[in-house]
Scaffold this motif. Structure first.
Motif, PDB file in Angstrom:
ATOM      1  N   SER A 281       0.804  -1.223   0.000  1.00 25.02           N
ATOM      2  CA  SER A 281       0.000   0.000   0.000  1.00 25.02           C
ATOM      3  C   SER A 281       0.836   1.272   0.000  1.00 25.02           C
ATOM      4  N   HIS A 282       1.630   1.516   1.051  1.00 28.39           N
ATOM      5  CA  HIS A 282       2.319   2.797   1.185  1.00 28.39           C
ATOM      6  C   HIS A 282       3.811   2.613   1.444  1.00 28.39           C
ATOM      7  N   THR A 283       4.596   3.482   0.867  1.00 26.82           N
ATOM      8  CA  THR A 283       6.043   3.476   1.066  1.00 26.82           C
ATOM      9  C   THR A 283       6.418   4.354   2.252  1.00 26.82           C
ATOM     10  N   ALA A 284       7.263   3.820   3.130  1.00 25.62           N
ATOM     11  CA  ALA A 284       7.827   4.627   4.211  1.00 25.62           C
ATOM     12  C   ALA A 284       9.057   5.388   3.710  1.00 25.62           C
ATOM     13  N   ASN A 285       9.980   4.640   3.076  1.00 23.63           N
ATOM     14  CA  ASN A 285      11.202   5.246   2.545  1.00 23.63           C
ATOM     15  C   ASN A 285      11.911   4.213   1.682  1.00 23.63           C
ATOM     16  N   ALA A 286      12.892   4.669   0.922  1.00 18.37           N
ATOM     17  CA  ALA A 286      13.710   3.777   0.098  1.00 18.37           C
ATOM     18  C   ALA A 286      15.095   4.404  -0.053  1.00 18.37           C
ATOM     19  N   TYR A 287      16.102   3.546  -0.218  1.00 17.74           N
ATOM     20  CA  TYR A 287      17.459   4.064  -0.347  1.00 17.74           C
ATOM     21  C   TYR A 287      18.355   3.028  -1.021  1.00 17.74           C
ATOM     22  N   ASP A 288      19.491   3.496  -1.523  1.00 17.06           N
ATOM     23  CA  ASP A 288      20.499   2.628  -2.123  1.00 17.06           C
ATOM     24  C   ASP A 288      21.441   2.142  -1.030  1.00 17.06           C
ATOM     25  N   ALA A 289      21.770   0.845  -1.069  1.00 16.90           N
ATOM     26  CA  ALA A 289      22.660   0.255  -0.064  1.00 16.90           C
ATOM     27  C   ALA A 289      23.584  -0.744  -0.754  1.00 16.90           C
ATOM     28  N   ASP A 290      24.850  -0.376  -0.896  1.00 15.75           N
ATOM     29  CA  ASP A 290      25.831  -1.235  -1.561  1.00 15.75           C
ATOM     30  C   ASP A 290      25.300  -1.646  -2.939  1.00 15.75           C
ATOM     31  N   ASP A 291      25.104  -2.938  -3.163  1.00 17.00           N
ATOM     32  CA  ASP A 291      24.631  -3.396  -4.462  1.00 17.00           C
ATOM     33  C   ASP A 291      23.122  -3.612  -4.496  1.00 17.00           C
ATOM     34  N   THR A 293      18.927  -2.235  -3.575  1.00 17.69           N
ATOM     35  CA  THR A 293      17.963  -1.157  -3.374  1.00 17.69           C
ATOM     36  C   THR A 293      16.993  -1.605  -2.287  1.00 17.69           C
ATOM     37  N   ILE A 294      16.853  -0.794  -1.252  1.00 16.03           N
ATOM     38  CA  ILE A 294      16.000  -1.129  -0.117  1.00 16.03           C
ATOM     39  C   ILE A 294      14.735  -0.295  -0.190  1.00 16.03           C
ATOM     40  N   VAL A 295      13.589  -0.972  -0.119  1.00 21.59           N
ATOM     41  CA  VAL A 295      12.286  -0.307  -0.080  1.00 21.59           C
ATOM     42  C   VAL A 295      11.564  -0.775   1.175  1.00 21.59           C
ATOM     43  N   GLN A 296      11.147   0.154   1.999  1.00 18.16           N
ATOM     44  CA  GLN A 296      10.372  -0.179   3.190  1.00 18.16           C
ATOM     45  C   GLN A 296       8.976   0.431   3.071  1.00 18.16           C
ATOM     46  N   GLY A 297       7.956  -0.392   3.310  1.00 22.39           N
ATOM     47  CA  GLY A 297       6.588   0.084   3.204  1.00 22.39           C
ATOM     48  C   GLY A 297       5.634  -0.842   3.916  1.00 22.39           C
ATOM     49  N   VAL A 298       4.352  -0.627   3.697  1.00 19.70           N
ATOM     50  CA  VAL A 298       3.298  -1.406   4.335  1.00 19.70           C
ATOM     51  C   VAL A 298       2.860  -2.509   3.388  1.00 19.70           C
TER      52      VAL A 298
END
Length: 471
Positions: A281-291, A293-298
């Motif tokens: 449903s909704h994204t909290a945040n996302a960022y690049d980490a080494d190799d 891609t991190i996406v955190q959400g519900v």
């Protein structure tokens, strides 16, 4: 609000009694902190019927806008309804909505090519771009709003939007450019991506064809990538042509898995990776980490929330508790290995996540969201608490507003150099007193309410908000 009290919670979905310009608010508890100068805009469904009758779906209501002006320890509130395109015209009630099919076979047939077959309710979220304010609804175009009076100006394609403009744009930190997506319906389904720079004209950066899945509600943006998470929900095209509403033509197909559409910021070839079936449903945040891609959400393991939101306003008496509320979930996308792994970070039910906006697109430590004071396996009502997730410590903190309260999405206002230092603003509802109020909460591991501001009238629950600081 506790499980089994849905009828009480539904008081928060009634129409407002009136619209009004800015009126002063009193403070019933505490005081407004120094330095809170700006405007909190909020929007959500607010008008729930027309000459044909009640709208069958909560999300069908035309948008209700509120603006909370804070400054010098004082507060004022304005409240206006959105006037969607075509409002007041003879065929307005014949157009489709989420829970109502367009009236007439020809109008339904044309609906796949003509967005005007459906009402642009402009009720989901807000965007500020180049000092202009827009109310968003992901099935149509942005609706421009006067930021000073909340009067509806006009629907606009910004001279670039092909079919629709999503409800949840995100700011690309390095360029300060707003990035968003827009979906094209079947039979030639696809995603258009847009970039709205801080100066200059908007652009459509690229297009990705997709299968006929229901549009994603949100996207994620890192410094280098855009990620669209497509849940395995499909649209029954034949059902829509036959006269069924969109809400009745959604099919959960877990065997199709979830698709992650990954593209470079600014455009380029898309990579589509499959992973575990989930309702995202909704994204909290996302960022690049080494190799990666991190996406955190519900995310939830099934689509029970879709049915719950469709029935909560008009069939609450027969509505079973929500068996699968969303939880804070992490997608780790490895482009080299061409795989996306899913992990539930906390078992605490939650929705409407937010982070300190200064950490948007970067590795963060804290996520705030709405939640429930009492953890359970199923829920029959709306959120009653603010939840704080500390990712480094694996700690969950909660602020409970009490029995009979409905808590809206918390909007984070930075105040201090460290991540998570600041304030949270919520527009809530107290069913015991049948009144709405603004809560100002001190953020941090020990959250506490520093001010309560009763509103001039009861307002229906809003969905999303936007803070614009005083320049």
């Amino acid at each position: 609000m506790r499980a089994g009290q849905t009828a009480l919670g539904l008081n928060c979905l009634r129409e407002p009694e009136r619209e009004h310009g800015f009126e002063p608010l009193s403070v019933s508890q505490g005081q407004i902190p120094d330095g809170l100068d700006g405007m909190l805009y909020r929007v959500g469904p607010g008008r729930f019927a027309d000459r044909v009758g009640a709208y069958p779906h909560w999300f069908d209501g035309e948008g209700l806008l509120t603006a909370l002006q804070l400054g010098n320890g004082q507060a004022e509130l304005a409240c206006r309804m959105v006037r969607p395109r075509g409002h007041g015209q003879p065929d307005y009630a014949l157009r489709g909505r989420m829970g109502r099919a367009p009236q007439g076979f020809l109008r339904r047939l044309q609906s796949f090519a003509d967005r005007q077959a459906y009402v642009n309710v402009a009720n989901t979220a807000l965007m500020q771009w180049q000092d202009r304010l827009f109310a968003l609804f992901e099935a149509s175009l942005p609706t421009e709003i006067d930021p000073n009076t909340l009067e509806t100006l006009s629907e606009t394609d910004l001279n670039v939007i092909v079919r629709s403009f999503g409800a949840h744009p995100h700011v690309h930190g390095p360029s300060d450019t707003i990035i968003n997506q827009g979906f094209r319906p079947p039979p030639k389904a696809g995603i258009d991506y847009y970039a709205l720079p801080p100066a200059g004209l908007p652009q459509r950066t690229h297009y990705v064809p997709i299968s006929g899945r229901f549009p994603a509600h949100d996207l994620a943006v890192t410094e280098s990538k855009i990620v669209t998470v497509l849940s395995p929900i499909y649209i029954d095209v034949k059902g829509i042509i036959a006269g069924r509403a969109i809400a009745d033509c959604l099919e959960w197909r877990p065997e199709a898995q979830t698709e992650c559409v990954v593209t470079p910021v600014g455009g380029g070839d898309a990579v589509i990776l499959k992973t575990d079936p989930m309702l995202y449903s909704h994204t909290a945040n996302a960022y690049d980490a080494d190799d990666s891609t991190i996406v955190q959400g519900v995310a939830a393991p099934d689509a029970s929330l879709v049915d719950w939101t469709a029935r909560v306003k008009y069939d609450a008496g027969n509505l079973e508790p929500l068996p699968s509320p969303g939880r804070l979930t992490e997608l780790k996308i490895d482009m080299g290995a061409r795989k996306a792994e899913v992990e539930t970070l906390f078992d605490t039910p939650m929705e409407f996540p937010t982070v300190d906006p200064r950490w948007s697109g970067k590795r963060h430590r804290v996520v705030y969201a709405t939640g429930y004071q009492q953890d359970a396996t199923a829920y029959a009502d709306f959120s009653d608490s603010i939840v704080r997730f500390d990712l480094e410590r694996g700690q969950v903190d909660k602020l409970d507003f009490g029995e009979g309260h409905v808590v809206s999405e918390p909007i984070f206002l930075p105040d201090g150099p460290q991540e998570g230092e600041g304030w949270l603003l919520c527009q809530n509802y107290d069913a015991n007193a049948d009144e709405s109020y603004i809560a100002i909460v001190r953020a941090g591991s020990e959250m506490d309410v520093v001010a309560l501001l009763p509103l001039p009238q009861r307002l229906p629950m809003s969905l999303h908000g936007l803070w614009v600081p005083q320049p």
